[in-house]
Design a protein around this motif. Structure first.
Motif, PDB file in Angstrom:
ATOM      1  N   THR A 141      94.550  -5.180  -6.982  1.00  0.00           N
ATOM      2  CA  THR A 141      95.075  -5.306  -5.605  1.00  0.00           C
ATOM      3  C   THR A 141      96.299  -6.213  -5.555  1.00  0.00           C
ATOM      4  O   THR A 141      96.513  -6.893  -4.548  1.00  0.00           O
ATOM      5  CB  THR A 141      93.973  -5.859  -4.682  1.00  0.00           C
ATOM      6  OG1 THR A 141      93.593  -7.169  -5.134  1.00  0.00           O
ATOM      7  CG2 THR A 141      92.762  -4.954  -4.674  1.00  0.00           C
ATOM      8  N   SER A 148      94.983  -8.639   4.300  1.00  0.00           N
ATOM      9  CA  SER A 148      94.280  -7.352   4.250  1.00  0.00           C
ATOM     10  C   SER A 148      93.037  -7.445   3.370  1.00  0.00           C
ATOM     11  O   SER A 148      91.992  -6.862   3.685  1.00  0.00           O
ATOM     12  CB  SER A 148      95.214  -6.257   3.721  1.00  0.00           C
ATOM     13  OG  SER A 148      96.351  -6.111   4.543  1.00  0.00           O
ATOM     14  N   VAL A 152      89.298  -6.671   4.815  1.00  0.00           N
ATOM     15  CA  VAL A 152      88.478  -5.597   4.242  1.00  0.00           C
ATOM     16  C   VAL A 152      87.198  -6.164   3.629  1.00  0.00           C
ATOM     17  O   VAL A 152      86.115  -5.569   3.746  1.00  0.00           O
ATOM     18  CB  VAL A 152      89.289  -4.816   3.195  1.00  0.00           C
ATOM     19  CG1 VAL A 152      88.412  -3.804   2.480  1.00  0.00           C
ATOM     20  CG2 VAL A 152      90.453  -4.094   3.857  1.00  0.00           C
ATOM     21  N   THR A 153      87.287  -7.318   2.995  1.00  0.00           N
ATOM     22  CA  THR A 153      86.105  -7.928   2.382  1.00  0.00           C
ATOM     23  C   THR A 153      85.054  -8.280   3.424  1.00  0.00           C
ATOM     24  O   THR A 153      83.854  -8.010   3.241  1.00  0.00           O
ATOM     25  CB  THR A 153      86.512  -9.188   1.602  1.00  0.00           C
ATOM     26  OG1 THR A 153      87.464  -8.836   0.585  1.00  0.00           O
ATOM     27  CG2 THR A 153      85.301  -9.830   0.950  1.00  0.00           C
ATOM     28  N   SER A 155      84.731  -6.922   6.378  1.00  0.00           N
ATOM     29  CA  SER A 155      84.198  -5.662   6.911  1.00  0.00           C
ATOM     30  C   SER A 155      83.172  -5.044   5.957  1.00  0.00           C
ATOM     31  O   SER A 155      82.123  -4.543   6.392  1.00  0.00           O
ATOM     32  CB  SER A 155      85.334  -4.673   7.164  1.00  0.00           C
ATOM     33  OG  SER A 155      86.289  -5.211   8.060  1.00  0.00           O
ATOM     34  N   LEU A 156      83.459  -5.091   4.667  1.00  0.00           N
ATOM     35  CA  LEU A 156      82.530  -4.524   3.687  1.00  0.00           C
ATOM     36  C   LEU A 156      81.223  -5.321   3.615  1.00  0.00           C
ATOM     37  O   LEU A 156      80.140  -4.740   3.461  1.00  0.00           O
ATOM     38  CB  LEU A 156      83.192  -4.479   2.309  1.00  0.00           C
ATOM     39  CG  LEU A 156      84.297  -3.434   2.138  1.00  0.00           C
ATOM     40  CD1 LEU A 156      85.000  -3.621   0.808  1.00  0.00           C
ATOM     41  CD2 LEU A 156      83.729  -2.023   2.232  1.00  0.00           C
ATOM     42  N   ALA A 194      83.648  -5.186  -2.292  1.00  0.00           N
ATOM     43  CA  ALA A 194      84.035  -6.516  -1.799  1.00  0.00           C
ATOM     44  C   ALA A 194      84.169  -7.508  -2.943  1.00  0.00           C
ATOM     45  O   ALA A 194      85.099  -8.340  -2.962  1.00  0.00           O
ATOM     46  CB  ALA A 194      83.002  -7.005  -0.785  1.00  0.00           C
ATOM     47  N   PHE A 197      87.466  -6.933  -4.735  1.00  0.00           N
ATOM     48  CA  PHE A 197      88.600  -7.471  -3.981  1.00  0.00           C
ATOM     49  C   PHE A 197      88.733  -8.981  -4.162  1.00  0.00           C
ATOM     50  O   PHE A 197      89.847  -9.506  -4.307  1.00  0.00           O
ATOM     51  CB  PHE A 197      88.443  -7.138  -2.491  1.00  0.00           C
ATOM     52  CG  PHE A 197      88.803  -5.721  -2.157  1.00  0.00           C
ATOM     53  CD1 PHE A 197      89.511  -4.939  -3.052  1.00  0.00           C
ATOM     54  CD2 PHE A 197      88.438  -5.167  -0.948  1.00  0.00           C
ATOM     55  CE1 PHE A 197      89.850  -3.626  -2.757  1.00  0.00           C
ATOM     56  CE2 PHE A 197      88.760  -3.850  -0.638  1.00  0.00           C
ATOM     57  CZ  PHE A 197      89.468  -3.087  -1.540  1.00  0.00           C
TER      58      PHE A 197
END
Length: 303
Positions: A141, A148, A152-153, A155-156, A194, A197
């Motif tokens: 990444t 971002s 995203v982490t 949210s996951l 996650a 990331f």
């Protein structure tokens, strides 16, 4: 004379019968029912009366896993802040792996030597694959902004917690009859992504390998270990859960006091408020069963 004729006609009128597929009966409407229709009506036949204390004890499993995920996030945070170096992470990985196998040996009666060797072999392949893929995870990444990645982490992880099977295990336990369901697999995949990331933001290959090994050990094997403990002894499960809560709250308090208050609020909400709501809404549950219900098979059609 007229009275006798009317009496004969009423006597000759066929009696209404309760049949499912007999078609319309002469002299009666298609939706006709007699006074016996509601005799078989049963109210609240399948409503389960729940006990407040039992519901609170059952909700401990949810709080336990929330604390496990919170501890993973704490390790991620301390690693990103360089508080934990790669040597400390590797020592933590070895300790978790050894303690996990020890708990399985002590609590699982159906754990044979062949199954234990199978677990050890799988862990060896798993660890080797992680070490080989660590450079790829490190640069995966690089072109994505940090904001971002954090969004995203989070949210996951929320998706992981929402879909996680709190009553079972992400891995089929020894002697279990059923495999993990599809939502549990989706939850596991969300936690793995996650972890990737987070690992992509670390400076070295060893860092990436150590944090990925730690995360996957927890997300894969922690539910299995807690499931075996609960099956072995419910009191030991409660002791383990409350000890885990105390450790989590201690580390969260050392990180930030506002997060400590938030964590305490979440645990109280899960263990006290939600069981109280469940008991209260049971009073308003109203179920009616009767002759209008669909027929249910009393045997398994797959046999």
């Amino acid at each position: 004379m007229d009275t006798n004729i009317s009496g004969d006609s009423s006597a000759k009128r066929p009696k209404w019968r309760k049949v499912a597929y007999g078609g319309m009966q002469p002299g009666f409407d298609d939706n006709h029912t007699d006074e016996t229709f509601l005799e078989d009506m049963v109210m609240n036949a399948n409503v389960v009366k729940r006990n407040m204390l039992k519901v609170m004890l059952d909700s401990v499993s949810i709080s336990q896993y929330l604390c496990i995920v919170a501890l993973v996030v704490l390790v991620w945070t301390y690693t990103l802040r360089s508080t934990l170096n790669e040597n400390s992470l590797l020592l933590l990985d070895v300790s978790l792996l050894g303690s996990g196998f020890l708990i399985l040996l002590l609590t699982e009666e159906m754990l044979s030597l062949n199954l234990l060797l199978h677990y050890v072999l799988n862990v060896s392949f798993f660890t080797s694959g992680l070490y080989v893929l660590a450079p790829i995870y490190q640069t995966l990444t690089r072109s994505i902004s940090s904001d971002s990645i954090w969004a995203v982490t989070v949210s996951l992880l929320l998706l992981h917690l929402f879909l996680h099977d709190y009553s079972g295990s992400t891995i089929r336990a020894p002697g279990a009859l059923k495999n993990p369901n599809i939502t549990s697999c989706i939850s596991l995949n969300a936690s793995i992504v996650a972890s990737v990331f987070i690992a992509s933001r670390l400076p070295s290959r060893v860092h990436v390998f150590a944090i990925m090994l730690f995360s996957l050990q927890v997300f894969l094997f922690a539910p299995l270990v807690s499931y075996c403990i609960k099956k072995y002894s419910f009191y030991l499960h409660l002791l383990f859960s409350f000890g885990l809560m105390a450790v989590t709250l201690t580390f969260v308090y050392s990180l930030h006091r506002l997060l400590f208050v938030l964590m305490v609020g979440i645990l109280v909400f899960v263990n006290v408020v939600c069981p109280y709501w469940l008991i209260r809404i049971q009073e308003y549950k109203f179920e009616i069963n009767g002759p209008w219900d669909e027929a249910k098979l009393c045997f398994d059609i797959t046999d």
